[in-house]
Enzyme design. Structure first.
Site, PDB file in Angstrom:
ATOM      1  N   TYR A 158      12.618   4.506  -3.875  1.00  0.00           N
ATOM      2  CA  TYR A 158      11.521   4.289  -2.929  1.00  0.00           C
ATOM      3  C   TYR A 158      12.047   4.183  -1.502  1.00  0.00           C
ATOM      4  O   TYR A 158      11.561   4.868  -0.593  1.00  0.00           O
ATOM      5  CB  TYR A 158      10.753   3.023  -3.301  1.00  0.00           C
ATOM      6  CG  TYR A 158       9.656   2.677  -2.333  1.00  0.00           C
ATOM      7  CD1 TYR A 158       8.498   3.444  -2.265  1.00  0.00           C
ATOM      8  CD2 TYR A 158       9.766   1.587  -1.474  1.00  0.00           C
ATOM      9  CE1 TYR A 158       7.479   3.133  -1.370  1.00  0.00           C
ATOM     10  CE2 TYR A 158       8.763   1.269  -0.580  1.00  0.00           C
ATOM     11  CZ  TYR A 158       7.620   2.045  -0.527  1.00  0.00           C
ATOM     12  OH  TYR A 158       6.630   1.737   0.363  1.00  0.00           O
ATOM     13  N   LYS A 162      11.400   6.770   1.656  1.00  0.00           N
ATOM     14  CA  LYS A 162      10.753   6.343   2.894  1.00  0.00           C
ATOM     15  C   LYS A 162      11.649   6.563   4.111  1.00  0.00           C
ATOM     16  O   LYS A 162      11.154   6.756   5.225  1.00  0.00           O
ATOM     17  CB  LYS A 162      10.320   4.879   2.784  1.00  0.00           C
ATOM     18  CG  LYS A 162       9.116   4.679   1.872  1.00  0.00           C
ATOM     19  CD  LYS A 162       7.932   5.515   2.347  1.00  0.00           C
ATOM     20  CE  LYS A 162       6.723   5.409   1.477  1.00  0.00           C
ATOM     21  NZ  LYS A 162       5.594   6.234   1.947  1.00  0.00           N
TER      22      LYS A 162
END
Length: 271
Positions: A158, A162
């Protein structure tokens, strides 16, 4: 601050629009007179959001239920909007529902995260931005996260995805801004969404999913920050917490920042 959204129209695509920040974006853009294409996995929720928006604002709506982790997701969306002029793209999808160590999860989960957060927004921007450039007007908002500032535990794929989103938005801004296309990477910290409420409830941090997580920024504040800063790209921080975090990490070396993030995540989990 009043924003003239008409210059970006006539259609907006909101990916991740079934609830939370995405639904709030759809509401705000429709209130500004834009027709909206709502994209997410759950058709029933999309239909509910679309019905409310159409009744409240009198705009046209379309819905597309698609799993963004699938290889053909971007193609399906592009084909579904091929007959309309898209001047505004908001990419909200890709939250981490697991928050578990990398090795405790499957590689398929990590690959799906990269597909949703990196591959699909890149494909959509490549397909939809050319018409914005030709018109000399358009807007692209890609939601990022403080997790992308530096690597941290329980959010390996994640956080990396990002980081990609943040740099991708910055680089895209550098190319498209001279052509009149506003691009911002909207960097969020802790945000009050249904997904966060479910996660904190499961971890025993809130008593029920009706409770607002401590320190979470409302979805409406996220949207307001985006719309009032469309011309102030490429990177926009939402809330004092994430802005302060960015400033702190920038003052440290990378190794110090990684150690700090590990300690912060461990403390937040109560371990």
């Amino acid at each position: 601050m009043t924003v003239d959204l008409g210059r970006y129209g006539p259609w907006a695509v909101i990916v991740g629009a079934s609830d939370g920040v995405g639904a709030a974006f759809a509401e705000a853009l429709a209130a500004g007179g834009l027709n909206v294409v709502l994209v997410a996995r759950r058709q029933a929720l999309l239909n509910e959001v679309a019905a409310v928006i159409a009744k409240r604002h009198g705009v046209q709506t379309r819905t597309l239920a698609v799993d963004l982790a699938e290889a053909g997701a971007a193609k399906a969306l592009i084909e579904a909007t091929g007959d309309v002029e898209v001047g505004f793209l908001v990419y909200c999808a890709g939250a981490d529902p697991d928050f578990t160590p990398f090795l405790a999860n499957t590689i398929a989960a990590a690959e799906a995260m990269v597909q949703r957060n990196c591959v699909v927004p890149m494909q959509l921007c490549h397909a939809l931005a050319p018409s914005m450039v030709r018109r000399g007007a358009g807007a692209i908002v890609i939601l990022g996260s403080g997790a992308g500032f530096v690597g941290g535990p329980n959010m390996v794929a994640y956080g990396a995805s990002k980081a990609f989103d943040m740099v991708f938005a910055e680089a895209l801004w550098s190319e498209l801004q001279p052509a009149g296309v506003d691009v911002i990477g909207l960097i969020l910290g802790k945000t009050d969404t249904p997904a966060l409420r479910r996660l904190e409830f499961e971890r025993g941090q809130i008593a029920s999913t009706d409770e607002t997580p401590a320190g979470a920024v409302p979805a409406e504040q996220v949207v307001a920050a985006a719309l009032s800063n469309l011309g102030n790209g490429p990177t926009v921080y939402v809330g004092e917490q994430v802005a302060g975090m960015a400033q702190l990490l920038a003052s440290q070396g990378r190794n110090e920042s990684v150690a700090f993030m590990a300690q912060a995540v461990t403390a937040a989990m109560g371990k």
